[in-house]
Design a protein around this motif. Structure first.
Motif, PDB file in Angstrom:
ATOM      1  N   GLU A 191       9.111  -3.924  15.791  1.00  0.00           N
ATOM      2  CA  GLU A 191       9.302  -5.139  15.008  1.00  0.00           C
ATOM      3  C   GLU A 191       7.961  -5.837  14.716  1.00  0.00           C
ATOM      4  O   GLU A 191       7.121  -5.965  15.614  1.00  0.00           O
ATOM      5  CB  GLU A 191      10.235  -6.094  15.792  1.00  0.00           C
ATOM      6  N   LYS A 192       7.808  -6.279  13.477  1.00  0.00           N
ATOM      7  CA  LYS A 192       6.532  -6.901  13.097  1.00  0.00           C
ATOM      8  C   LYS A 192       6.560  -8.426  13.226  1.00  0.00           C
ATOM      9  O   LYS A 192       5.522  -9.057  13.380  1.00  0.00           O
ATOM     10  CB  LYS A 192       6.170  -6.512  11.665  1.00  0.00           C
ATOM     11  N   LYS A 193       7.773  -9.008  13.179  1.00  0.00           N
ATOM     12  CA  LYS A 193       7.862 -10.471  13.258  1.00  0.00           C
ATOM     13  C   LYS A 193       7.755 -10.929  14.713  1.00  0.00           C
ATOM     14  O   LYS A 193       8.469 -10.420  15.596  1.00  0.00           O
ATOM     15  CB  LYS A 193       9.190 -10.946  12.668  1.00  0.00           C
ATOM     16  N   PHE A 194       6.897 -11.897  14.915  1.00  0.00           N
ATOM     17  CA  PHE A 194       6.590 -12.434  16.238  1.00  0.00           C
ATOM     18  C   PHE A 194       7.857 -12.917  16.969  1.00  0.00           C
ATOM     19  O   PHE A 194       8.125 -12.556  18.108  1.00  0.00           O
ATOM     20  CB  PHE A 194       5.578 -13.573  16.059  1.00  0.00           C
ATOM     21  N   GLN A 229      10.265 -10.291  18.030  1.00  0.00           N
ATOM     22  CA  GLN A 229       9.757  -9.595  19.224  1.00  0.00           C
ATOM     23  C   GLN A 229      10.078 -10.407  20.488  1.00  0.00           C
ATOM     24  O   GLN A 229      10.512  -9.858  21.498  1.00  0.00           O
ATOM     25  CB  GLN A 229       8.233  -9.434  19.130  1.00  0.00           C
ATOM     26  N   SER A 282      -1.546  -5.402  14.932  1.00  0.00           N
ATOM     27  CA  SER A 282      -1.362  -6.677  15.648  1.00  0.00           C
ATOM     28  C   SER A 282       0.000  -6.763  16.332  1.00  0.00           C
ATOM     29  O   SER A 282       0.115  -7.293  17.447  1.00  0.00           O
ATOM     30  CB  SER A 282      -1.546  -7.837  14.684  1.00  0.00           C
ATOM     31  N   HIS A 283       1.053  -6.240  15.677  1.00  0.00           N
ATOM     32  CA  HIS A 283       2.381  -6.358  16.319  1.00  0.00           C
ATOM     33  C   HIS A 283       2.491  -5.440  17.546  1.00  0.00           C
ATOM     34  O   HIS A 283       3.299  -5.666  18.436  1.00  0.00           O
ATOM     35  CB  HIS A 283       3.518  -6.098  15.314  1.00  0.00           C
ATOM     36  N   THR A 310       0.958  -7.666  20.289  1.00  0.00           N
ATOM     37  CA  THR A 310       1.921  -8.675  20.795  1.00  0.00           C
ATOM     38  C   THR A 310       3.039  -7.984  21.587  1.00  0.00           C
ATOM     39  O   THR A 310       3.546  -8.531  22.570  1.00  0.00           O
ATOM     40  CB  THR A 310       2.525  -9.505  19.641  1.00  0.00           C
TER      41      THR A 310
END
Lengths: 374, 83
Positions: free
Chosen positions: B59-62, B65, A3-4, A7
């Motif tokens: 990076e995994k955090k929205f 990002q 998912s990342h 995005t």
């Protein structure tokens, strides 16, 4: 695909779109507005014709020459030395599009620092453009920066020693009005100054005038700043202006403040050299919100308050100081200088026609004398 | 400050030789040095741009990002010398 990563792709698309839109806006500032010279222009040249070192560089700029059949003096008029001082370059453009020379020769450079027109001063919030109403439409003009675009000249030195030997802060290396008499292999701004000096020598200029504006709180305002060799000329012009109810100060140029246009034109090329200043609220530090209407109408409540407190060097009320008034001051001063030149030096007589009068500009506005965009 | 020390200060000031900056040739070298600086600047901006793109995907955090994306816009415009 995680998912990342999805995005990440979406953010990349967003970055691409924002960059594209922003870049269009920035790059539009690099497009030079078309001018529509009067049919009395005899030669349209580029500054690089006088100094090939400027060819294909962002410092190259248009030079318009009006030459009459009758021998007389040669006048050089510079607008846009500082592209955030619109009365200077609008007055020069107005002349390019209307002037007729009946005796002598007139050379006009309306965008002296062409690079300065391609960007805006950071952190000022100035509008990119302002529009002037003309019959049947509008003409848009850039509101640029005092300095050369750092894209074209970078980095600034910490200490700038200009070609005349004056020590200045580094950013002044991008200020055309501190770079005279220029350097052949110097910074871009110095090359522009060098090109203008080459033009002065080649065209055998007798009188040169640099059109500027300054903040109402700046002491040298509504003034003729003169090189000492032009004191008599400036004094006579000032008296002529007073008879037209135009108050103008006389400011002697300090001999030890080097690198300025009129200082070095007078010292290096030994020509008569002057600088004209009008009061521009959009240029000042006390101004409110910078908008196109502030540039055009010159109305600002902060300046009204400052005037009441006695902090300004020009009268300033609710009517403001509109662009048409500032341009008409420049044109009136030019007419007075040319008339004074004829009185003092009859052999250098220059006869100008088709310059709008102050009354015409007040009544009809600047736009009435600008040509429609083709 | 006494008058004597003011006199001394004036003497010292007058004894210092002020160089004639018209003979100061460093300025003639500045445009050439500027070109070298421009190359170094481009390398630095390019490195950081690549770094931000890499971070944006790693990076995994929205919100992190998004922060990287916002900074990336300015770096890309700088890299392309759009001003």
């Amino acid at each position: 695909m995680k998912s990342h990563h999805i995005t990440g792709v979406l953010w990349t698309i967003m970055v691409a779109v924002v960059c594209f839109v922003t870049a269009q806006s920035f790059l539009s500032m690099h497009q030079t507005e078309a001018l529509h010279p009067s049919h009395f222009v005899t030669i349209q040249n580029a500054l690089s014709a006088y100094f090939p070192g400027l060819k294909d560089s962002p410092g190259d700029t248009d030079v318009f020459i009006f030459e009459s059949q009758n021998q007389g003096g040669t006048l050089l008029i510079l607008g846009g030395t500082h592209p955030n001082e619109p009365a200077g370059y609008i007055a020069a453009i107005l002349l390019v599009e209307n002037l007729r020379v009946k005796r002598g020769k007139v050379i006009i450079i309306p965008r002296s620092n062409n690079s300065g027109f391609t960007h805006s001063d950071p952190q000022e919030g100035n509008p990119q453009r302002f529009s002037i109403e003309i019959p049947g439409g509008k003409r848009r003009f850039r509101y640029g920066s005092r300095l050369t675009n750092p894209i074209h000249q970078w980095p600034d030195p910490v200490l700038y020693v200009n070609p005349a030997g004056q020590r200045l802060s580094g950013t002044e290396s991008r200020n055309l009005n501190r770079c005279y008499p220029g350097r052949e292999r110097g910074f871009l701004t110095e090359k522009i100054a060098y090109g203008i000096m080459a033009l002065i020598r080649k065209e055998k200029v007798d009188l040169a005038v640099d059109l500027h504006e300054a903040a109402p709180e700046y002491p040298v305002i509504n003034a003729i700043v003169f090189h000492e060799n032009s004191a008599e000329l400036a004094a006579l012009a000032s008296m002529k202006l007073q008879t037209e109810n135009i108050e103008i100060r006389l400011e002697a140029s300090p001999p030890n403040l080097r690198g300025l246009s009129h200082r070095e034109w007078g010292d290096s090329a030994q020509i008569k050299a002057l600088l004209l200043e009008t009061a521009n609220a959009s240029h000042g530090r006390l101004k409110g919100r910078p908008t196109p209407s502030l540039i055009l109408d010159g109305k600002d409540k902060n300046y009204v308050k400052a005037a009441k407190l006695g902090r300004l060097f020009v009268p300033f009320d609710e009517k403001g100081i509109p662009l048409r008034k500032r341009v008409s001051r420049h044109l009136a001063a030019l007419r007075a200088l040319v008339a004074s030149l004829e009185e003092l030096y009859p052999e250098l007589c220059i006869k100008l026609a088709n310059i709008p009068s102050s009354a015409e500009l007040q009544k009809m506005g600047i736009g009435a004398f600008l040509k429609a965009q083709k | 400050m006494s008058l004597k020390s003011i006199d001394l200060a004036i003497d010292i000031r007058n004894s210092v030789t002020v160089p004639d900056f018209r003979d100061f040739h460093l300025m003639d070298e500045s445009p050439r040095l500027g070109k070298h600086m421009q190359i170094i600047y481009h390398i630095m901006v390019f490195y950081l741009t690549v770094h931000f793109i890499w971070y944006m995907f790693k990076e995994k955090k929205f919100w992190n990002q998004l922060s990287a994306a916002i900074v990336l816009i300015m770096f890309l415009l700088r890299l392309l010398l759009i001003k």
